[in-house]
Design a protein around this motif. Sequence first.
Motif, PDB file in Angstrom:
ATOM      1  N   ASN A  91     -73.213  29.604 -21.519  1.00 27.67           N
ATOM      2  CA  ASN A  91     -72.423  30.261 -20.479  1.00 27.67           C
ATOM      3  C   ASN A  91     -72.960  29.979 -19.082  1.00 27.67           C
ATOM      4  O   ASN A  91     -72.390  30.442 -18.089  1.00 27.67           O
ATOM      5  N   HIS A  92     -74.054  29.206 -19.007  1.00 27.62           N
ATOM      6  CA  HIS A  92     -74.662  28.949 -17.703  1.00 27.62           C
ATOM      7  C   HIS A  92     -75.318  27.574 -17.737  1.00 27.62           C
ATOM      8  O   HIS A  92     -76.002  27.221 -18.696  1.00 27.62           O
ATOM      9  N   VAL A  93     -75.118  26.796 -16.698  1.00 28.18           N
ATOM     10  CA  VAL A  93     -75.758  25.486 -16.585  1.00 28.18           C
ATOM     11  C   VAL A  93     -76.977  25.621 -15.677  1.00 28.18           C
ATOM     12  O   VAL A  93     -76.915  26.276 -14.632  1.00 28.18           O
ATOM     13  N   THR A  94     -78.091  25.079 -16.091  1.00 25.02           N
ATOM     14  CA  THR A  94     -79.345  25.246 -15.356  1.00 25.02           C
ATOM     15  C   THR A  94     -79.381  24.379 -14.100  1.00 25.02           C
ATOM     16  O   THR A  94     -78.704  23.357 -14.002  1.00 25.02           O
ATOM     17  N   SER A  95     -80.213  24.809 -13.156  1.00 20.25           N
ATOM     18  CA  SER A  95     -80.395  24.019 -11.927  1.00 20.25           C
ATOM     19  C   SER A  95     -81.031  22.676 -12.235  1.00 20.25           C
ATOM     20  O   SER A  95     -80.738  21.673 -11.565  1.00 20.25           O
ATOM     21  N   GLU A  96     -81.903  22.649 -13.252  1.00 16.07           N
ATOM     22  CA  GLU A  96     -82.544  21.386 -13.635  1.00 16.07           C
ATOM     23  C   GLU A  96     -81.503  20.354 -14.081  1.00 16.07           C
ATOM     24  O   GLU A  96     -81.598  19.177 -13.730  1.00 16.07           O
ATOM     25  N   LEU A  97     -80.525  20.806 -14.857  1.00 19.22           N
ATOM     26  CA  LEU A  97     -79.493  19.890 -15.324  1.00 19.22           C
ATOM     27  C   LEU A  97     -78.596  19.449 -14.167  1.00 19.22           C
ATOM     28  O   LEU A  97     -78.124  18.304 -14.134  1.00 19.22           O
ATOM     29  N   ASN A  98     -78.366  20.346 -13.216  1.00 20.67           N
ATOM     30  CA  ASN A  98     -77.592  19.966 -12.027  1.00 20.67           C
ATOM     31  C   ASN A  98     -78.282  18.849 -11.249  1.00 20.67           C
ATOM     32  O   ASN A  98     -77.654  17.862 -10.836  1.00 20.67           O
ATOM     33  N   ILE A  99     -79.592  19.013 -11.048  1.00 16.62           N
ATOM     34  CA  ILE A  99     -80.350  18.006 -10.311  1.00 16.62           C
ATOM     35  C   ILE A  99     -80.381  16.688 -11.084  1.00 16.62           C
ATOM     36  O   ILE A  99     -80.290  15.597 -10.494  1.00 16.62           O
ATOM     37  N   GLU A 100     -80.488  16.775 -12.417  1.00 14.44           N
ATOM     38  CA  GLU A 100     -80.494  15.561 -13.233  1.00 14.44           C
ATOM     39  C   GLU A 100     -79.176  14.811 -13.096  1.00 14.44           C
ATOM     40  O   GLU A 100     -79.165  13.571 -13.051  1.00 14.44           O
ATOM     41  N   CYS A 101     -78.069  15.533 -13.014  1.00 13.17           N
ATOM     42  CA  CYS A 101     -76.766  14.880 -12.823  1.00 13.17           C
ATOM     43  C   CYS A 101     -76.697  14.173 -11.477  1.00 13.17           C
ATOM     44  O   CYS A 101     -76.121  13.083 -11.362  1.00 13.17           O
ATOM     45  N   LEU A 102     -77.302  14.782 -10.453  1.00  8.95           N
ATOM     46  CA  LEU A 102     -77.341  14.141  -9.135  1.00  8.95           C
ATOM     47  C   LEU A 102     -78.195  12.875  -9.182  1.00  8.95           C
ATOM     48  O   LEU A 102     -77.827  11.838  -8.614  1.00  8.95           O
ATOM     49  N   ILE A 103     -79.326  12.942  -9.878  1.00  6.71           N
ATOM     50  CA  ILE A 103     -80.187  11.769 -10.031  1.00  6.71           C
ATOM     51  C   ILE A 103     -79.440  10.665 -10.777  1.00  6.71           C
ATOM     52  O   ILE A 103     -79.527   9.480 -10.416  1.00  6.71           O
ATOM     53  N   SER A 104     -78.700  11.038 -11.806  1.00  4.08           N
ATOM     54  CA  SER A 104     -77.916  10.064 -12.563  1.00  4.08           C
ATOM     55  C   SER A 104     -76.910   9.355 -11.662  1.00  4.08           C
ATOM     56  O   SER A 104     -76.725   8.131 -11.754  1.00  4.08           O
ATOM     57  N   ALA A 105     -76.263  10.111 -10.769  1.00  2.00           N
ATOM     58  CA  ALA A 105     -75.292   9.518  -9.852  1.00  2.00           C
ATOM     59  C   ALA A 105     -75.964   8.534  -8.902  1.00  2.00           C
ATOM     60  O   ALA A 105     -75.434   7.446  -8.627  1.00  2.00           O
ATOM     61  N   VAL A 106     -77.152   8.890  -8.402  1.00  2.00           N
ATOM     62  CA  VAL A 106     -77.872   8.014  -7.474  1.00  2.00           C
ATOM     63  C   VAL A 106     -78.311   6.733  -8.178  1.00  2.00           C
ATOM     64  O   VAL A 106     -78.185   5.633  -7.628  1.00  2.00           O
ATOM     65  N   ILE A 107     -78.815   6.857  -9.411  1.00  2.00           N
ATOM     66  CA  ILE A 107     -79.256   5.678 -10.163  1.00  2.00           C
ATOM     67  C   ILE A 107     -78.080   4.756 -10.442  1.00  2.00           C
ATOM     68  O   ILE A 107     -78.170   3.530 -10.287  1.00  2.00           O
ATOM     69  N   THR A 108     -76.956   5.331 -10.867  1.00  2.00           N
ATOM     70  CA  THR A 108     -75.770   4.527 -11.162  1.00  2.00           C
ATOM     71  C   THR A 108     -75.294   3.779  -9.921  1.00  2.00           C
ATOM     72  O   THR A 108     -75.033   2.563  -9.968  1.00  2.00           O
ATOM     73  N   PHE A 109     -75.195   4.477  -8.803  1.00  2.00           N
ATOM     74  CA  PHE A 109     -74.729   3.855  -7.561  1.00  2.00           C
ATOM     75  C   PHE A 109     -75.700   2.782  -7.081  1.00  2.00           C
ATOM     76  O   PHE A 109     -75.282   1.700  -6.641  1.00  2.00           O
ATOM     77  N   THR A 110     -76.999   3.058  -7.163  1.00  2.00           N
ATOM     78  CA  THR A 110     -77.997   2.079  -6.727  1.00  2.00           C
ATOM     79  C   THR A 110     -77.929   0.814  -7.560  1.00  2.00           C
ATOM     80  O   THR A 110     -77.992  -0.308  -7.037  1.00  2.00           O
ATOM     81  N   SER A 111     -77.780   0.971  -8.880  1.00  2.00           N
ATOM     82  CA  SER A 111     -77.671  -0.191  -9.766  1.00  2.00           C
ATOM     83  C   SER A 111     -76.426  -1.016  -9.438  1.00  2.00           C
ATOM     84  O   SER A 111     -76.476  -2.250  -9.396  1.00  2.00           O
TER      85      SER A 111
END
Length: 328
Positions: A91-111
């Motif tokens: 019922n709740h998404v953690t802040s850690e997972l939110n930050i990981e999704c942002l990191i995933s977006a940055v890695i994908t875009f950089t690649s």
Amino acid sequence: MSSNATVPDATVGPTFAQVFGPVFWGFCVSLILGGVSALQGYLYFTRYNDKLPVRLVAAMMLTLDFLSVALICQSMYYYMLPHFGSFAPLNHVTSELNIECLISAVITFTSQMYFVYQLYMVKSPGMTASVMKALVIVFGTVGLAGAVGCVAMMFKYPHSIFMNRNHVFAILAGIAKGFGAAADIVATIAMCMFLSKADTGIRRTSSMLKSLMHLVINRGILVTVAQILLLVTFFATSGHLYWLAVHINTTKLYVNTFFGMLNARTSLQERYATGHMSISGDTTAYSQRLAAAANSQMAAREKLGELGPQDYAMGAIRVTTSSTVADI
């Protein structure tokens, strides 16, 4: 554990193991891929002395990948251990997972943008080349914007991500993954087109270009399939967490293919180099040695009157192709 949280009966809905099982096994695969990333990074930084911007990008990718693994580990702990057997944490998404999704977006875009840089280094002339490079940039940027929007929605509506999914979040996720896949497809097609145009008909050069195209195609297939699979599982299996298992591994594939293409230069150069020169350190210097050797050979033949117009063309292409291998 909340007194209101109950484990649903197997005949009514999925069990705890059925919901979190795919995520657990996806997590195991991500740890393996994380180890591969560490090895790829070690090989790159000990073998190459590229330009500072390239090394900084590589260091950033490796650092973000390690941070992503740490955040995924923390999220797995939160969802599976303290509330074992309960679906309440969903019922709740953690802040850690939110930050990981942002990191995933940055890695994908950089690649993806590094792939644009590689397309630029091929220096293929014509309007088609410029349009395809622009498309990769546009698609990658839109995908990044969609991913950042997803992260913003996760922070704003943490209770509407896993259960009772927010519609805006779902739309933004579709944009991020759809345009991300489109950017990878266009980039792969563009690189193969540019390399095929550089074919001189010389067997050694043709073999090298074919090896490069196989490398590019394999990279494109891996990341594109991952993006499409993530898109399909996100919408087709919304009641399960299959998409999360794919998500945590997609980032690792981008990192691994990024370093894989950097490290593949050694094997390509050793396989197709005309001499038996040792290859280590700065690959740009290696390209210069190849160019100097080719130019010296042409100068010697020119003095003897053995050169024709076709030899000048072949020599120019050889030098350019060698530089392309080093840069790619």
